[in-house]
Design a protein around this motif. Structure first.
Motif, mmCIF file in Angstrom:
data_model
loop_
_atom_site.group_PDB
_atom_site.id
_atom_site.type_symbol
_atom_site.label_atom_id
_atom_site.label_comp_id
_atom_site.label_asym_id
_atom_site.label_seq_id
_atom_site.Cartn_x
_atom_site.Cartn_y
_atom_site.Cartn_z
ATOM 1 N N LYS A 62 0.832 -1.202 0.000
ATOM 2 C CA LYS A 62 0.000 0.000 0.000
ATOM 3 C C LYS A 62 0.867 1.252 0.000
ATOM 4 O O LYS A 62 0.547 2.253 -0.658
ATOM 5 N N THR A 63 1.995 1.213 0.707
ATOM 6 C CA THR A 63 2.919 2.350 0.733
ATOM 7 C C THR A 63 3.528 2.584 -0.643
ATOM 8 O O THR A 63 3.635 3.729 -1.101
ATOM 9 N N ILE A 64 3.945 1.489 -1.305
ATOM 10 C CA ILE A 64 4.497 1.621 -2.657
ATOM 11 C C ILE A 64 3.452 2.190 -3.609
ATOM 12 O O ILE A 64 3.741 3.090 -4.415
ATOM 13 N N LYS A 65 2.221 1.690 -3.489
ATOM 14 C CA LYS A 65 1.143 2.125 -4.388
ATOM 15 C C LYS A 65 0.835 3.611 -4.221
ATOM 16 O O LYS A 65 0.731 4.363 -5.202
ATOM 17 N N SER A 66 0.722 4.078 -2.972
ATOM 18 C CA SER A 66 0.360 5.477 -2.726
ATOM 19 C C SER A 66 1.539 6.415 -2.968
ATOM 20 O O SER A 66 1.370 7.517 -3.509
ATOM 21 N N THR A 67 2.746 5.997 -2.585
ATOM 22 C CA THR A 67 3.927 6.865 -2.728
ATOM 23 C C THR A 67 4.297 7.074 -4.194
ATOM 24 O O THR A 67 4.638 8.193 -4.608
ATOM 25 N N LEU A 68 4.241 6.013 -4.986
ATOM 26 C CA LEU A 68 4.667 6.088 -6.381
ATOM 27 C C LEU A 68 3.501 6.248 -7.355
ATOM 28 O O LEU A 68 3.718 6.318 -8.563
ATOM 29 N N GLY A 69 2.257 6.294 -6.846
ATOM 30 C CA GLY A 69 1.095 6.565 -7.687
ATOM 31 C C GLY A 69 0.738 5.449 -8.650
ATOM 32 O O GLY A 69 0.339 5.716 -9.795
ATOM 33 N N TYR A 70 0.827 4.193 -8.227
ATOM 34 C CA TYR A 70 0.527 3.056 -9.100
ATOM 35 C C TYR A 70 -0.953 2.700 -9.028
ATOM 36 O O TYR A 70 -1.611 2.914 -8.009
ATOM 37 N N ASP A 71 -1.475 2.111 -10.128
ATOM 38 C CA ASP A 71 -2.806 1.515 -10.063
ATOM 39 C C ASP A 71 -2.663 0.049 -9.644
ATOM 40 O O ASP A 71 -1.560 -0.457 -9.441
ATOM 41 N N GLN A 72 -3.812 -0.650 -9.526
ATOM 42 C CA GLN A 72 -3.758 -2.011 -9.006
ATOM 43 C C GLN A 72 -3.055 -2.975 -9.958
ATOM 44 O O GLN A 72 -2.341 -3.888 -9.523
ATOM 45 N N SER A 73 -3.216 -2.786 -11.261
ATOM 46 C CA SER A 73 -2.551 -3.666 -12.228
ATOM 47 C C SER A 73 -1.032 -3.534 -12.129
ATOM 48 O O SER A 73 -0.306 -4.537 -12.189
ATOM 49 N N THR A 74 -0.560 -2.297 -11.963
ATOM 50 C CA THR A 74 0.883 -2.085 -11.819
ATOM 51 C C THR A 74 1.396 -2.691 -10.523
ATOM 52 O O THR A 74 2.462 -3.330 -10.487
ATOM 53 N N LEU A 75 0.619 -2.522 -9.443
ATOM 54 C CA LEU A 75 1.020 -3.110 -8.167
ATOM 55 C C LEU A 75 1.043 -4.636 -8.265
ATOM 56 O O LEU A 75 1.945 -5.295 -7.725
ATOM 57 N N TYR A 111 11.217 0.714 14.842
ATOM 58 C CA TYR A 111 10.893 1.913 14.061
ATOM 59 C C TYR A 111 9.512 2.497 14.340
ATOM 60 O O TYR A 111 9.200 3.592 13.873
ATOM 61 N N GLY A 112 8.654 1.777 15.068
ATOM 62 C CA GLY A 112 7.289 2.234 15.240
ATOM 63 C C GLY A 112 6.425 1.803 14.066
ATOM 64 O O GLY A 112 6.863 1.071 13.172
ATOM 65 N N ASN A 113 5.184 2.260 14.036
ATOM 66 C CA ASN A 113 4.224 1.832 13.007
ATOM 67 C C ASN A 113 4.470 2.593 11.703
ATOM 68 O O ASN A 113 3.689 3.446 11.298
ATOM 69 N N ASP A 114 5.568 2.251 11.041
ATOM 70 C CA ASP A 114 5.969 2.929 9.803
ATOM 71 C C ASP A 114 6.351 1.868 8.780
ATOM 72 O O ASP A 114 7.412 1.235 8.883
ATOM 73 N N SER A 115 5.492 1.642 7.800
ATOM 74 C CA SER A 115 5.722 0.565 6.836
ATOM 75 C C SER A 115 6.939 0.838 5.951
ATOM 76 O O SER A 115 7.534 -0.092 5.414
ATOM 77 N N LYS A 116 7.321 2.090 5.785
ATOM 78 C CA LYS A 116 8.543 2.395 5.021
ATOM 79 C C LYS A 116 9.772 1.843 5.749
ATOM 80 O O LYS A 116 10.691 1.313 5.117
ATOM 81 N N SER A 117 9.784 1.982 7.068
ATOM 82 C CA SER A 117 10.907 1.459 7.843
ATOM 83 C C SER A 117 10.931 -0.060 7.850
ATOM 84 O O SER A 117 11.988 -0.669 8.037
ATOM 85 N N PRO A 143 -9.804 -1.127 8.393
ATOM 86 C CA PRO A 143 -8.739 -0.123 8.589
ATOM 87 C C PRO A 143 -7.362 -0.728 8.358
ATOM 88 O O PRO A 143 -7.186 -1.958 8.384
ATOM 89 N N GLN A 144 -6.354 0.121 8.169
ATOM 90 C CA GLN A 144 -5.000 -0.333 7.842
ATOM 91 C C GLN A 144 -4.412 -1.207 8.941
ATOM 92 O O GLN A 144 -3.715 -2.191 8.671
ATOM 93 N N HIS A 145 -4.690 -0.872 10.202
ATOM 94 C CA HIS A 145 -4.140 -1.665 11.307
ATOM 95 C C HIS A 145 -4.698 -3.085 11.278
ATOM 96 O O HIS A 145 -3.982 -4.059 11.542
ATOM 97 N N THR A 146 -5.977 -3.219 10.927
ATOM 98 C CA THR A 146 -6.592 -4.549 10.833
ATOM 99 C C THR A 146 -6.025 -5.323 9.650
ATOM 100 O O THR A 146 -5.857 -6.551 9.725
ATOM 101 N N ILE A 147 -5.721 -4.636 8.562
ATOM 102 C CA ILE A 147 -5.122 -5.295 7.394
ATOM 103 C C ILE A 147 -3.763 -5.880 7.774
ATOM 104 O O ILE A 147 -3.428 -7.005 7.371
ATOM 105 N N SER A 148 -2.987 -5.148 8.552
ATOM 106 C CA SER A 148 -1.710 -5.678 9.030
ATOM 107 C C SER A 148 -1.926 -6.920 9.887
ATOM 108 O O SER A 148 -1.132 -7.859 9.864
ATOM 109 N N THR A 149 -3.038 -6.938 10.633
ATOM 110 C CA THR A 149 -3.376 -8.111 11.439
ATOM 111 C C THR A 149 -3.657 -9.311 10.552
ATOM 112 O O THR A 149 -3.233 -10.436 10.842
#
Length: 587
Positions: A42-55, A171-177, A381-387
């Motif tokens: 999700k971080t890659i998709k939002s940071t680099l502006g990809y659609d689902q096919s690219t992801l 690092y805390g709740n940071d998916s980039k880290s 929510p994102q926290h549940t997705i990580s679960t």
């Protein structure tokens, strides 16, 4: 113990197979970074502006790198284990560190093909860890390979949950880290173990099965601990200190197999010392030299001395030289004996495994890669997705150890073939796919359980079956070739089916709002219909794979009724006799 004895024991311990097994567990605990793609995608998709096919394309190249391990297998045939592990650690760091630089904008935004290459390189590194440690452990524990593979692949299954706890603590709740952690920690684990993991002749160990079950209990405790922590973090807001405490407890349990390794190696060292002290002095018996024979006039020495055994061996060598390297491809040995690489790859058994893997593992990888977006489309929510991702990692673990230990018990006690268990494992994810296609409240939890559990069973059984049907001589190459169908199945289902159908639904939602694709940065689909049609197709593919695997069940039913480990027990007994002779001679 004196200083010399302590040094002697320490050296034996670091070179022994019990510490090698513990080091391999640590490497496997860091070799499952590909299963965390659902967390940071999700971080890659939002940071680099990809659609689902690219992801999904990125996910396919990740699966391609993770499953195409032919290079690591061939490299292991001609280089030592330490070199294979070193190459893997370098690839892991380079691949994931470049991804971290990209998502943190520390370098210019890479093109899609570059991101695909980074992911492929990083994911491919796990094959070098697998080949270096897993294959070596199987060869050092051939009679207990089912349990060994179950444990080792089980730790890989837990690695996602372990990494989640570590990155939250560091690092805390940071998916980039999380991407940064994936880049350096597995590389460090491999480099620290390069000289401990190696193939060696060992005698039979009377407590071998007991040690495996002890490690099984430890791994189950670790899995339950991770599950409890993951569920607690869903309902309780953990402070950073709480994350540190939970990660510390996880690390302590993860290192418990080291205690058993020290105990068993110390017991073996004491036994060896007692044998050396009680062994009789060496007695050398010399036979008188044979009288020399002189050739008669006109007769050569070769005409007098006739060595029929030597001549016979030379004739066999000459015959092998005359036979071409491709002429014995279709003259296959019996099942369980050592096949050549081409004999195994061109066999009907391997073809059936290829089709079953294409259907089963390909569908499971597709579901795992899309888990984050599935949760998002259903409003979690994102926290549940990580679960979800962490729980799937844990159920993946239970599937791996279950397939190793349970299939070993069923095989030895009731002669139930592992291929039949593979058929069962292909039917389970079909149910999980249908649950995603027709969701209900909390359905993603149930689906992640079924898909993660069955994926663990399939992957471990695939490695065990290949070792049992085609032998261990070229196992490092064959087990990597055996999973080549996974990325192919993942590409077709992930990109061509799931990604396209998802994007079509998302475009329909945009059109209903009067928007076009160029007006939005990220293409997102919300609702039950986003994955319905695609996961119905995946369920059908799993059922087809199960039907194909029944052919292999029928072909191998007689083989699995025999004692498939007899020749390995004989080899271990020969090793024990040889080591006793060497110890006695060295006194």
């Amino acid at each position: 113990m004196g200083d010399f004895e302590i040094c002697n024991f320490t050296l034996q311990f670091l070179r022994g197979r019990w510490f090698m097994m513990f080091a391999s567990f640590l490497i496997m605990s860091g070799a499952g970074a590909t299963y965390l793609f659902g967390v940071y995608s999700k971080t890659i998709k939002s940071t680099l502006g990809y659609d689902q096919s690219t992801l999904n394309l990125l996910g396919t190249f990740k699966d391609l790198g993770a499953n195409v391990g032919v290079l690591s297998g061939l490299l292991a045939e001609v280089t030592p284990t330490w070199f294979v592990l070193t190459v893997g650690s370098v690839m892991n760091f380079v691949g994931y560190f470049l991804i971290w630089l990209a998502v943190t904008k520390k370098i210019a935004t890479p093109k899609v093909w570059q991101m695909c290459m980074y992911l492929c390189i990083g994911a491919n590194s796990q094959n070098f860890a697998n080949t270096g440690s897993l294959v070596t452990c199987v060869k050092n524990f051939p009679e207990s390979r089912g349990m060994m593979l179950g444990l080792m692949k089980g730790f890989v299954g837990l690695s996602g949950a372990v990494f989640t706890q570590l990155y939250l603590a560091i690092y805390g709740n940071d998916s980039k880290s999380l991407i940064l952690l994936i880049s350096w920690l597995p590389s460090l684990l491999s480099l620290l173990s390069v000289f401990s993991i190696r193939e060696k002749k060992f005698p039979r160990h009377p407590n071998e099965v007991k040690v495996f079950y002890e490690n099984l209990v430890i791994s189950i405790v670790l899995a339950l601990l991770l599950m409890g922590i993951t569920i607690a973090q869903k309902y309780i807001n953990f402070s950073h200190s709480a994350y540190v405490v939970s990660a510390t407890i996880v690390c302590i349990v993860l290192f418990l197999p080291l205690v058993g390794a020290i105990r068993e190696e110390y017991a073996y060292w004491k036994l060896k010392m007692q044998q050396l002290k009680s062994a009789p002095s060496r007695v050398v018996i010399e036979e008188p030299p044979l009288p020399e024979s002189k050739p008669a006039a006109g007769q050569s020495m070769s005409e007098i001395i006739e060595l029929p055994e030597y001549a016979s061996n030379m004739e066999k060598i000459e015959e092998k030289k005359k036979v071409g390297c491709f002429s014995n491809i279709f003259k296959k040995p019996k099942r369980g004996e050592d096949y050549t690489i081409l004999q195994a790859l061109l066999s009907i058994d391997m073809l059936i495994l290829f089709v079953a893997t294409f259907c089963g593992l390909g569908c499971s990888l597709t579901a795992i890669d899309n888990l984050g977006q599935i949760g998002e489309s259903l409003g979690y929510p994102q926290h549940t997705i990580s679960t979800f991702v962490s729980l799937m990692s844990i159920w993946n673990y239970f599937g791996r150890v279950c397939s190793g230990f349970v299939s070993e018990k069923l095989l030895l006690k009731w002669k139930v073939s592992r291929t039949l268990m593979m058929t069962f494992a292909l039917l389970l994810p079909a149910i999980g796919n249908l649950i995603i296609a027709f969701p209900f409240s909390g359905s993603v939890y149930v689906a992640s359980l079924l898909i993660g559990f069955s994926f663990g069973i399939q992957l471990t059984l695939l490695f065990i079956i290949i070792s049992e049907l085609f032998g261990l001589k070229y196992y490092s190459t064959l087990f990597n070739c055996g999973q080549l169908a996974s990325p192919l199945g993942s590409y077709i289902k992930n990109v061509q089916i799931v990604g396209r159908l998802y994007d079509n639904e998302a475009l329909k939602q945009l059109a209903s709002k009067g928007l076009t694709r160029s007006m939005v940065k990220e293409l997102t689909c919300i609702g039950k219909q986003c994955y319905r049609n695609s996961f119905i197709i995946l369920a059908c593919a799993n059922i087809f794979g199960a039907l194909v695997s029944l052919i292999l069940v029928w072909r191998t039913k007689e083989y699995y009724k025999t004692d498939i480990y007899k020749r390995f027990r004989d080899q271990m007994e020969e090793n024990e006799k040889e080591m006793r002779m060497i110890s006695t001679a060295g006194k």
